[in-house]
Design a protein around this motif. Structure first.
Motif, mmCIF file in Angstrom:
data_model
loop_
_atom_site.group_PDB
_atom_site.id
_atom_site.type_symbol
_atom_site.label_atom_id
_atom_site.label_comp_id
_atom_site.label_asym_id
_atom_site.label_seq_id
_atom_site.Cartn_x
_atom_site.Cartn_y
_atom_site.Cartn_z
ATOM 1 N N MET A 189 -3.313 -4.303 7.785
ATOM 2 C CA MET A 189 -3.396 -3.252 6.768
ATOM 3 C C MET A 189 -2.274 -2.249 6.950
ATOM 4 N N LYS A 223 7.170 -7.088 1.897
ATOM 5 C CA LYS A 223 6.703 -5.855 1.257
ATOM 6 C C LYS A 223 7.851 -5.061 0.641
ATOM 7 N N GLY A 237 7.788 -7.435 -3.354
ATOM 8 C CA GLY A 237 6.563 -7.664 -4.136
ATOM 9 C C GLY A 237 5.873 -8.986 -3.876
ATOM 10 N N ALA A 289 4.206 -9.891 -1.006
ATOM 11 C CA ALA A 289 3.000 -9.796 -0.170
ATOM 12 C C ALA A 289 1.773 -9.881 -1.080
ATOM 13 N N TYR A 299 -2.165 -9.259 -1.885
ATOM 14 C CA TYR A 299 -3.360 -8.454 -1.630
ATOM 15 C C TYR A 299 -4.486 -9.043 -2.477
ATOM 16 N N ILE A 333 -6.028 -7.986 -4.921
ATOM 17 C CA ILE A 333 -5.819 -7.727 -6.355
ATOM 18 C C ILE A 333 -4.822 -8.722 -6.973
ATOM 19 N N ASP A 334 -4.041 -9.386 -6.132
ATOM 20 C CA ASP A 334 -3.005 -10.307 -6.636
ATOM 21 C C ASP A 334 -3.467 -11.761 -6.711
ATOM 22 N N MET A 347 -4.606 2.808 -0.839
ATOM 23 C CA MET A 347 -3.698 2.688 -1.985
ATOM 24 C C MET A 347 -4.155 1.571 -2.926
ATOM 25 N N MET A 348 -4.639 0.460 -2.380
ATOM 26 C CA MET A 348 -5.262 -0.541 -3.248
ATOM 27 C C MET A 348 -6.729 -0.168 -3.388
ATOM 28 N N PRO A 349 -7.171 0.157 -4.593
ATOM 29 C CA PRO A 349 -8.603 0.404 -4.736
ATOM 30 C C PRO A 349 -9.351 -0.885 -4.360
ATOM 31 N N LEU A 361 -3.993 -6.211 3.279
ATOM 32 C CA LEU A 361 -4.811 -5.151 2.703
ATOM 33 C C LEU A 361 -3.909 -3.987 2.310
ATOM 34 N N GLY A 362 -4.226 -3.384 1.182
ATOM 35 C CA GLY A 362 -3.458 -2.208 0.754
ATOM 36 C C GLY A 362 -3.994 -0.954 1.407
ATOM 37 N N GLY A 363 -3.975 -0.959 2.737
ATOM 38 C CA GLY A 363 -4.548 0.128 3.528
ATOM 39 C C GLY A 363 -5.983 -0.205 3.902
#
Ligand code: FES
Ligand code: FES
Lengths: 153, 730
Positions: free
Chosen positions: B63, B207, B210, B212, B214, B216-217, B369-371, B417-419
């Motif tokens: 993360m 990173k 673009g 990487a 997550y 959401i992707d 940062m990534m919900p 993970l986006g954080g």
């Protein structure tokens, strides 16, 4: 409704509501997932793309308003991940989780295209719209200076 | 570095195709039995290709903290293989869960990946190296002592044939069959060739373009999108919703009710919510926003942060209780010969009493940062999930539980993970995705809006605290009574860093009380220490000044004989230019807090304008974690935690009205941005190198706010006892 968007020099035919934010068209319709969603209200900068040379927040830019314009996303910054901004980011190990970094890089690219040798103040101003929860700001600041230096040589 | 997970299927395929090559599996003592159960195969932490490329498996999540680099580093150190030959690959959660926790744990928190896990991870590398040596000694027929394993090569001097040499890859297949008589010891500090050096994290370049991936992707064929809304007042429940009203909206496919089983859900239970599924997320979100929903808000509806504060203040006016742990001991640190029973009398009889005022910190959100997002593909015979989680094994079990499936049929794939920051533990987004996919019979991607994220996050709990101290002739405290009020769901957070503060005060007592709370609570980067440090380290400055001591000298005096603390404090004294007298409008403040076994000191320099605006000009850190395996990553994490916590201290704070969090996006919940970031953040690593290991992902956070607040005091004479500091009247 079919809409044509020019993304990274390529035309994409997109079938979507013209009011749909550009962000979702880029991600879900054009299949370019480097541009991220962070807030949806133009507050975090994760969705930053460059439209006709300006950094814009794609989450609150309606699709219709981007028609006929040149849209650049992180995927269009370079083919080999070697734009000076990308190289500086790698050299100074800027990204941590990395989620905000597409947006940070797009804001930085737009800044350097307008102001090839920005002061700290200019950097602060241009980057104020991009939040990084990992707190990579000191490295971003240094990397923008480094990218400016690399672009000169 | 988006390597696929190293699934068992992959593994067997690769083994079969790489004739004569591949496969070195390594056993951990604890996992050996389970591993042997799998058709004689030893469990795998790493594989070596015939071309000498080593793939090292990471059970912990990435993360931004560097786990996907640190784990390969620890194993490569022992294996002794060139760093360029190392690939970092993902552990298979299914294999872990279904083989008695094959990798010991997949949990990623508490800054433990290196500090706690290095012994068995390094052991896996050492074991591999020894097996390779044994294999070479057999094939070459030379005594084992003569075989040297170094930088990917095995070398030995043969009596007749002279120097023999081969790559690890050439001996990998033989090494699999080797059983060691005893596992080798891992290397001690001083014998390292890779650990201790600056190594860039392996995933940095993925990173910057673009690539990487997550949660959401992730896309799955035929996937649809879901927007979710849980009860805005946590613990409340859904009564009804009117899907008919939105059914005709573009793209809308279905509404799905998510059922909360218990009245008060456990932290990782599915909470009462409703989802709209649509062809795009934008459509789902729009329909959800206008769908009429009726909730039963439950007991939380009358709670606000103001009501909790009023309750806390009344609790502080009366004695609290002395918390005991499972063994009946009073809080860690208070049991070390400290007489806590004598404290009330000593305070009552004191000739020199210092009475503290009330300090507090509010709720804070993770706002990664990534919900939170998850993709689930629930099929009749298998379930695939990609999700925001800091523990892939635990989330896999939870998905199986949610669907009533066998864990063997659930596959949970690691992504970036986006954080995380602790938010990936008390989380139900994977359950939501699984339940929705099962309901609609299609793969589903759930994305939480930022508003939904902050409203439903497992928040960092608030704390209110005060103290009384009796000072002796020398101005140092003879007795100290601290009383901290926490919230009822995670009481331990009101103890950490207070009960176990290091200061040698002969009589100490720590009392706690708890306010009613319905807001879900979670681990928030350096939990407990983050908020408590703000109070303790300002209290220390107040006590020092009341007793006529310099705050730094006071801390040095009261940690006498404690080498790790002395090392940090002496470095602060030598290198920071410490002074409490900088002149008008400027101030320097310090604080030192231990968390996750690491002692972190901060010296903050601030300037305060005539209008009372605070600028943090400089932050200097002095960190002692015992050892550091990657100083570059240590610095990155130190900067990161510093900016993180400075952001909450300066700007954060969640507001709660009618039981719900009202500031749920970055416009109303402002955090650190580039212009607010101090121009100078300096990190000094001051390692004891003395047989103890602390973590490095979090510890610079806790000392930051009190150092800044102390600096504000020396700049203005005003003590700020609550955050956000930017709202203080100066
Ligand atoms: S997602 Fe567009 S600014 Fe945050
Ligand atoms: S690198 Fe994680 S949010 Fe910026």
């Amino acid at each position: 409704m079919a809409i044509t968007l020019n993304i990274n020099g390529q035309d994409h035919m997109i079938d979507a509501d013209p009011q749909m934010p550009l962000l979702w068209a880029i991600r879900e319709k054009a299949g370019l997932s480097g541009t991220k969603f962070g807030c949806g209200i133009a507050q975090c900068g994760a969705c930053t793309v460059i439209v006709d040379g300006n950094a814009v927040r794609s989450c609150n830019t309606p699709l219709a308003s981007a028609v006929g314009k040149a849209i650049r996303t992180i995927e269009g910054v370079s083919v080999n991940n070697d734009h000076p901004v990308q190289l500086a980011w790698q050299e100074l190990t800027v990204p941590q989780c990395g989620y905000c970094q597409s947006g940070q890089i797009m804001s930085a690219v737009a800044l350097l295209e307008k102001s090839p040798n920005p002061s700290d103040n200019e950097i602060d101003k241009a980057m104020a719209g991009n939040i990084c929860r990992c707190g990579t700001y000191p490295r971003i600041r240094a990397a923008i200076h480094r990218a400016a230096e690399m672009s000169k040589t | 570095m988006n390597t696929p997970s190293f699934s068992r299927r992959n593994f067997l395929k690769v083994t079969a195709s790489a004739a004569g090559g591949l496969m070195v599996g390594f056993s951990l003592p604890t996992a050996l039995q389970a591993a042997m159960g799998e058709a004689g195969e030893i469990n795998a932490w790493l594989t070596i290709d015939p071309d000498n490329i080593v793939s090292i498996v990471t059970p912990q999540t990435e993360m931004g903290q560097g786990a996907w680099t640190a784990i390969p580093m620890m194993i490569a150190e022992e294996l002794d293989v060139p760093w360029e030959n190392v690939r970092s690959v993902r552990a298979d959660a299914n294999r872990h869960v279904n083989n008695a926790d094959l990798y010991t744990t997949t949990s990623t928190g508490g800054s433990t990946t290196v500090s706690r896990r290095h012994p068995y991870m390094m052991q896996a590398g050492a074991s591999a190296r020894e097996r390779l040596r044994v294999a070479a000694s057999k094939r070459w027929d030379v005594p084992l002592e003569k075989v040297v394993a170094k930088q990917g090569y095995l070398t030995a001097e043969h009596e007749e044939h002279g120097v023999m040499q081969g790559t690890y890859g050439e001996f990998a297949a033989d090494a699999v069959a080797v059983t060691l008589e005893a596992e080798p010891a891992i290397k001690a500090y001083g014998d390292w060739w890779l650990l201790g050096k600056d190594v860039k994290r392996l995933d940095v370049s993925s990173k910057t373009n673009g690539t990487a991936v997550y949660p959401i992707d992730v896309t799955v064929e035929g996937m649809v999108y879901a927007a979710v809304q849980a009860c805005p007042v946590p613990e409340g429940k859904l009564v009804s919703f009117d899907f008919e009203a939105v059914k005709g909206m573009p793209g809308v496919i279905a509404a799905v009710e998510l059922t909360q089983v218990k009245d008060v859900p456990a932290f990782t239970d599915l909470r009462s919510a409703v989802a709209i599924v649509a062809e795009s997320w934008f459509q789902a979100k729009n329909a959800l926003a206008v769908m009429p929903i009726v909730w039963d808000f439950g007991r939380g509806a009358t709670i606000s942060f103001e009501s909790q504060t009023a309750e806390a203040l009344s609790l502080l006016a009366a004695p609290g209780t002395v918390l005991k742990d499972e063994d009946g001991n009073v809080g860690k640190g208070l049991d070390k010969g400290v007489n806590h029973d004598a404290v009330p009398d000593l305070i009552a009889a004191s000739a020199k009493l210092v009475t503290g005022e009330v300090y507090s910190r509010p709720f804070e959100a993770h706002a990664t940062m990534m919900p939170p997002c998850a993709v689930a593909d629930v099929k009749a015979d298998r379930v695939d999930v990609w999700t925001f989680t800091q523990d892939i094994g635990r989330s896999l079990n939870e998905v199986a539980d949610q669907l009533g499936r066998d864990t063997k049929a659930v596959f949970l794939h690691q992504t970036q993970l986006g954080g995380g920051f602790g938010g990936g533990y008390n989380m139900d987004v994977h359950r939501q995705a699984a339940a929705i996919s099962a309901a609609v019979g299609k793969p589903v991607k759930v994305i939480r809006s930022r508003e939904e994220d902050i409203a439903q996050d497992s928040q960092r709990p608030p704390v209110w605290g005060t103290y009384k101290a009796a000072l002796g002739e020398d101005g140092l405290p003879v007795a100290l009574l601290t009383h901290f009020v926490g919230e009822e769901k995670m009481p331990a957070f009101a103890q950490r860093g207070v009960a176990n503060m290091p200061y040698l005060i002969p009589n100490r007592r720590h009392e706690n009380s708890f306010v009613q709370n319905h807001i879900p609570i979670g681990y928030h980067r350096a939990p407990g220490a983050n908020s408590n440090g703000f109070i303790v380290e300002q209290m220390v400055d107040e006590l020092a000044l009341a007793g006529g001591w310099d705050p730094l000298e006071w801390r040095l005096k009261l940690t006498e004989g404690m080498e790790p603390w002395q090392r940090v404090l002496l470095a602060m004294k030598a290198k920071s230019g410490w002074t409490t007298d900088m002149g008008d409008g400027e101030g320097m403040g310090l604080a030192v807090v231990e968390s996750h076994g690491t002692i972190a000191g901060c010296v903050a320099t601030v300037s305060v304008t005539r209008r009372g605006q605070v600028f943090v000009d400089r932050l200097q850190y002095f960190i002692n974690s015992g050892y550091v395996i990657n100083p570059l990553n240590a610095r990155e994490q130190a900067e990161s935690s510093a900016v993180w916590e400075l952001g909450h201290a300066m700007f954060g704070g969640l507001q709660i009205r009618d039981g719900r969090i009202v500031n749920t996006n970055f416009d109303s919940y402002p955090l650190m941005r580039m212009p607010d970031t101090p121009p100078e953040i300096e990190v000094n690593l001051e390692m004891s190198e003395d047989q103890w290991w602390g973590g490095l992902g979090e510890p610079t956070g806790p000392p930051t706010p009190p150092a800044v607040a102390n600096a504000i005091f020396y700049a203005t004479g005003t003590r700020v006892r609550s955050t956000p500091l930017s709202k203080a009247e100066l």
